[in-house]
Scaffold this active site. Structure first.
Site, PDB file in Angstrom:
ATOM      1  N   HIS A 136       0.917  -1.282   0.113  1.00  0.00           N
ATOM      2  CA  HIS A 136       0.141  -0.096  -0.080  1.00  0.00           C
ATOM      3  C   HIS A 136       0.938   1.149   0.075  1.00  0.00           C
ATOM      4  CE1 HIS A 136       0.560  -0.849   4.422  1.00  0.00           C
ATOM      5  NE2 HIS A 136       0.556   0.501   4.462  1.00  0.00           N
ATOM      6  N   GLU A 183      -8.334   4.107   9.184  1.00  0.00           N
ATOM      7  CA  GLU A 183      -7.845   3.889   7.841  1.00  0.00           C
ATOM      8  C   GLU A 183      -8.681   3.342   7.029  1.00  0.00           C
ATOM      9  OE1 GLU A 183      -4.612   0.935   8.443  1.00  0.00           O
ATOM     10  OE2 GLU A 183      -6.124  -0.442   7.470  1.00  0.00           O
ATOM     11  N   GLN A 227      -3.920   3.399   1.207  1.00  0.00           N
ATOM     12  CA  GLN A 227      -4.433   3.423   2.417  1.00  0.00           C
ATOM     13  C   GLN A 227      -4.406   4.935   2.871  1.00  0.00           C
ATOM     14  OE1 GLN A 227      -1.521   2.550   5.625  1.00  0.00           O
ATOM     15  NE2 GLN A 227      -2.763   0.827   6.332  1.00  0.00           N
ATOM     16  N   HIS A 241       3.706   6.908   4.296  1.00  0.00           N
ATOM     17  CA  HIS A 241       4.597   5.887   4.023  1.00  0.00           C
ATOM     18  C   HIS A 241       4.224   5.200   3.014  1.00  0.00           C
ATOM     19  CE1 HIS A 241       1.401   3.935   6.574  1.00  0.00           C
ATOM     20  NE2 HIS A 241       1.755   2.933   6.224  1.00  0.00           N
ATOM     21  N   GLU A 252       6.995   0.601   5.744  1.00  0.00           N
ATOM     22  CA  GLU A 252       6.052  -0.375   6.567  1.00  0.00           C
ATOM     23  C   GLU A 252       6.472  -1.838   5.948  1.00  0.00           C
ATOM     24  OE1 GLU A 252       2.163   0.110   7.077  1.00  0.00           O
ATOM     25  OE2 GLU A 252       1.964  -1.402   8.493  1.00  0.00           O
TER      26      GLU A 252
HETATM   27 CO    CO Z   1       0.429   1.297   6.496  1.00  0.00          CO
END
Ligand code: CO
Length: 137
Positions: free
Chosen positions: A10, A46, A57, A81, A131
């Site tokens: 994502h 989210e 996301q 991120h 991540e």
């Molecule tokens: Co994330």
């Protein structure tokens, strides 16, 4: 070396108004929400919008002291991120540490939708908060 990153899981975007962002992606791009979750430990709500085998996301804080709230206050809305899918989160995290990289999570922990995740600090990853996402499916 066998690649440890298997797919983009994502791209996470921090927003002030989750409903407005969801509506914008739906109206402009026809993107629909596949999953919503509040992750209390991270202080975020989210929404995941599927794009082929990856997700957008959209993230918004649920409390003023969450990292995403601080990010929005300091940097404003935008790319927060990138989540890279990995087969083994612990192994990928160890590879970062072995390279001298700075990590936010010392060991893998539960993420949203049943994933196992660990964050890598942007300081040693060329300015990108990463991540590492291990999907059980
Ligand atoms: Co994330």
């Amino acid at each position: 070396m066998e690649p440890l990153l298997t797919e983009i899981d994502h791209v996470a975007i921090a927003v002030h108004d989750l409903e407005a962002a969801i509506a914008w992606y739906a109206e402009v791009f026809g993107a629909t929400v596949e999953h919503r979750e509040i992750v209390e430990s991270d202080g975020v709500a989210e929404a995941l919008l599927r794009v082929a085998d990856s997700y957008i996301q959209l993230l918004t804080p649920t409390r003023d002291d969450s990292p995403v709230a601080k990010y929005l206050a300091n940097r404003g809305e935008g790319l927060h991120h990138v989540g890279y899918r990995v087969a083994d989160c612990a192994r990928a995290l160890d590879a970062v540490k072995a390279s001298g990289g700075r990590v936010i999570d010392e060991s893998p922990r539960p993420g949203s939708r049943g994933t196992t995740v660990a964050f890598v600090h942007p300081k040693t990853s060329f300015g990108t908060l990463i991540e590492l996402v291990q999907d059980p499916n």
